[in-house]
Write a protein that holds these residues in place. Structure first.
Motif, PDB file in Angstrom:
ATOM      1  N   LYS A  64       0.848  -1.200   0.000  1.00  0.00           N
ATOM      2  CA  LYS A  64       0.000   0.000   0.000  1.00  0.00           C
ATOM      3  C   LYS A  64       0.880   1.246   0.000  1.00  0.00           C
ATOM      4  O   LYS A  64       1.982   1.236   0.569  1.00  0.00           O
ATOM      5  CB  LYS A  64      -0.893   0.022   1.252  1.00  0.00           C
ATOM      6  CG  LYS A  64      -2.055  -0.973   1.217  1.00  0.00           C
ATOM      7  CD  LYS A  64      -2.939  -0.787   2.438  1.00  0.00           C
ATOM      8  CE  LYS A  64      -4.046  -1.820   2.497  1.00  0.00           C
ATOM      9  NZ  LYS A  64      -5.055  -1.625   1.434  1.00  0.00           N
ATOM     10  N   THR A  65       0.362   2.300  -0.593  1.00  0.00           N
ATOM     11  CA  THR A  65       1.086   3.577  -0.576  1.00  0.00           C
ATOM     12  C   THR A  65       1.029   4.176   0.830  1.00  0.00           C
ATOM     13  O   THR A  65       0.261   3.722   1.696  1.00  0.00           O
ATOM     14  CB  THR A  65       0.435   4.587  -1.539  1.00  0.00           C
ATOM     15  OG1 THR A  65      -0.901   4.829  -1.085  1.00  0.00           O
ATOM     16  CG2 THR A  65       0.419   4.078  -2.969  1.00  0.00           C
ATOM     17  N   HIS A  74       2.207   9.087  -2.353  1.00  0.00           N
ATOM     18  CA  HIS A  74       2.035   7.970  -3.293  1.00  0.00           C
ATOM     19  C   HIS A  74       3.258   7.059  -3.374  1.00  0.00           C
ATOM     20  O   HIS A  74       3.344   6.210  -4.257  1.00  0.00           O
ATOM     21  CB  HIS A  74       1.635   8.529  -4.668  1.00  0.00           C
ATOM     22  CG  HIS A  74       0.367   9.335  -4.582  1.00  0.00           C
ATOM     23  ND1 HIS A  74      -0.855   8.759  -4.280  1.00  0.00           N
ATOM     24  CD2 HIS A  74       0.161  10.674  -4.651  1.00  0.00           C
ATOM     25  CE1 HIS A  74      -1.770   9.710  -4.201  1.00  0.00           C
ATOM     26  NE2 HIS A  74      -1.186  10.881  -4.415  1.00  0.00           N
ATOM     27  N   ARG A  75       4.170   7.230  -2.427  1.00  0.00           N
ATOM     28  CA  ARG A  75       5.316   6.319  -2.350  1.00  0.00           C
ATOM     29  C   ARG A  75       4.919   5.053  -1.600  1.00  0.00           C
ATOM     30  O   ARG A  75       3.961   5.048  -0.824  1.00  0.00           O
ATOM     31  CB  ARG A  75       6.473   6.986  -1.594  1.00  0.00           C
ATOM     32  CG  ARG A  75       6.971   8.253  -2.215  1.00  0.00           C
ATOM     33  CD  ARG A  75       7.803   7.957  -3.459  1.00  0.00           C
ATOM     34  NE  ARG A  75       8.427   9.189  -3.935  1.00  0.00           N
ATOM     35  CZ  ARG A  75       9.672   9.534  -3.634  1.00  0.00           C
ATOM     36  NH1 ARG A  75      10.417   8.760  -2.874  1.00  0.00           N
ATOM     37  NH2 ARG A  75      10.171  10.671  -4.098  1.00  0.00           N
ATOM     38  N   TYR A  76       5.714   4.004  -1.791  1.00  0.00           N
ATOM     39  CA  TYR A  76       5.533   2.759  -1.042  1.00  0.00           C
ATOM     40  C   TYR A  76       6.561   2.708   0.095  1.00  0.00           C
ATOM     41  O   TYR A  76       7.623   3.345  -0.008  1.00  0.00           O
ATOM     42  CB  TYR A  76       5.703   1.556  -1.981  1.00  0.00           C
ATOM     43  CG  TYR A  76       4.551   1.448  -2.938  1.00  0.00           C
ATOM     44  CD1 TYR A  76       3.415   0.703  -2.591  1.00  0.00           C
ATOM     45  CD2 TYR A  76       4.565   2.124  -4.147  1.00  0.00           C
ATOM     46  CE1 TYR A  76       2.327   0.649  -3.463  1.00  0.00           C
ATOM     47  CE2 TYR A  76       3.484   2.066  -5.020  1.00  0.00           C
ATOM     48  CZ  TYR A  76       2.368   1.324  -4.672  1.00  0.00           C
ATOM     49  OH  TYR A  76       1.293   1.277  -5.504  1.00  0.00           O
TER      50      TYR A  76
END
Ligand SMILES: Nc1ncnc2c1ncn2[C@@H]1O[C@H](COP(=O)(O)OP(=O)(O)OP(=O)(O)O)[C@@H](O)[C@H]1O
Ligand SMILES: [Mg+2]
Length: 282
Positions: A95-96, A133-135
């Motif tokens: 998930k982000t 929006h990074r993981y």
């Protein structure tokens, strides 16, 4: 209504009681009260029962005797109103950041638009705006722990339970995270119970510091550092800070527990004091 008042009343915990054996008394008659919004640090040597006490506050294990109350109601099992942060994050790797932070609201059936709104505000609060929006794998250890804190805060916990949350971070990142945590706590004022082995960390963060001793685990002394807030990392060189640190070292390493007045004033510079800390590291 008060929110986040913790009462630990004469709590003893035995572990390893399976098979009808009496088990080991890990905590012995611990009593303490934490006021709403107070920042409490538990400091003690390895194995003295800090995580056991936190686990009981989280509702993961029950006291063998005594009681634990949150705002007058007995702690009875885990609940998001008592948020837990460990040394290693528990983020979903697939998930982000945005979806990890919003997950607690998703579980409550909150709409995507609303949870994105709340998650974004918390992501900004922990200094990660732009990383929504990074993981998790794309973030540093300190950034992952920031996301973890935001993930817990989205449930509006009355209590934040932290078990060596910065223990895996390098020294510089750790100090930055301590400052960040104080900044966040200054804005949301939830009650914090923070476990650490690190005396500097405990003195820097705490309103009140409970020093624990081992076998069986118990509270041996309460210290109120009393430094004005906001605090900055340079208080480690303050003579009062150094005196309190010596007191903590004595409590952690001496059986005699000499009273504070008998401690000799420190004449060393901060560099040699840092060396002392390493020598006595627990
Ligand atoms: N299931 C168990 N059965 C028996 N003893 C246990 C069990 N779990 C933990 N203990 C003992 O309880 C004591 C307290 O453990 P705890 O993990 O609470 O210590 P801690 O203060 O958090 O230590 P650390 O700083 O190393 O994390 C330790 O001596 C440990 O060996
Ligand atoms: Mg522990």
């Amino acid at each position: 209504m008060s929110a986040g008042r913790i009462a630990i009343q004469d709590v003893s915990i035995r572990l390893g009681t399976d098979g009808g054996q009496p088990g080991v008394e890990v905590l012995h008659r611990v009593s303490a009260e934490f006021a709403p919004g107070e920042f409490i640090c538990l400091l003690g040597p390895s194995g003295c029962g800090k995580s056991t006490l936190l686990g009981a506050l989280a509702g993961h294990l029950r006291p063998s005797s005594g009681s634990l109350l949150l705002d007058g109601v007995p702690v009875d099992g885990p609940d998001p109103e008592r948020g837990l942060v460990f040394q290693h994050h528990t983020l979903f790797p697939w998930k982000t950041v945005l979806d990890n932070v919003g997950y607690g609201l998703k579980m409550k059936g909150v709409s995507r638009a609303q949870r994105n709104l709340e998650a974004s505000a918390l992501i900004e609060l922990v200094g990660l705006a732009g990383f929504e929006h990074r993981y998790p794998r794309e973030l540093s250890g300190g950034m992952q722990q920031r996301v973890e804190i935001a993930r817990v805060l989205i449930n509006h916990p009355r209590v934040l339970l932290m078990d060596e949350p910065f223990g895996a971070l390098d020294a510089l990142t750790r100090v930055k995270m301590q400052e960040l945590l104080l900044d966040v706590w200054g804005r949301i004022r939830t009650t914090v119970v923070f476990i650490t082995h690190d005396i500097d960390e405990a003195l820097f963060l705490a309103d009140r510091l409970l020093v624990m001793g081992p076998r069986p685990g118990r509270i041996v002394e309460e210290i109120v550092p009393g430094f004005a807030r906001p605090r900055h990392a340079d208080i480690v060189t303050n003579p009062h800070f150094v005196a309190l640190k010596r007191r903590c070292l004595a409590l952690l390493h001496d059986d005699a527990h000499p009273p504070l007045e008998r401690l000799t004033p420190l004449g060393r510079d901060p560099v040699s004091e840092a060396a002392t800390q390493w020598r006595f590291a627990v």
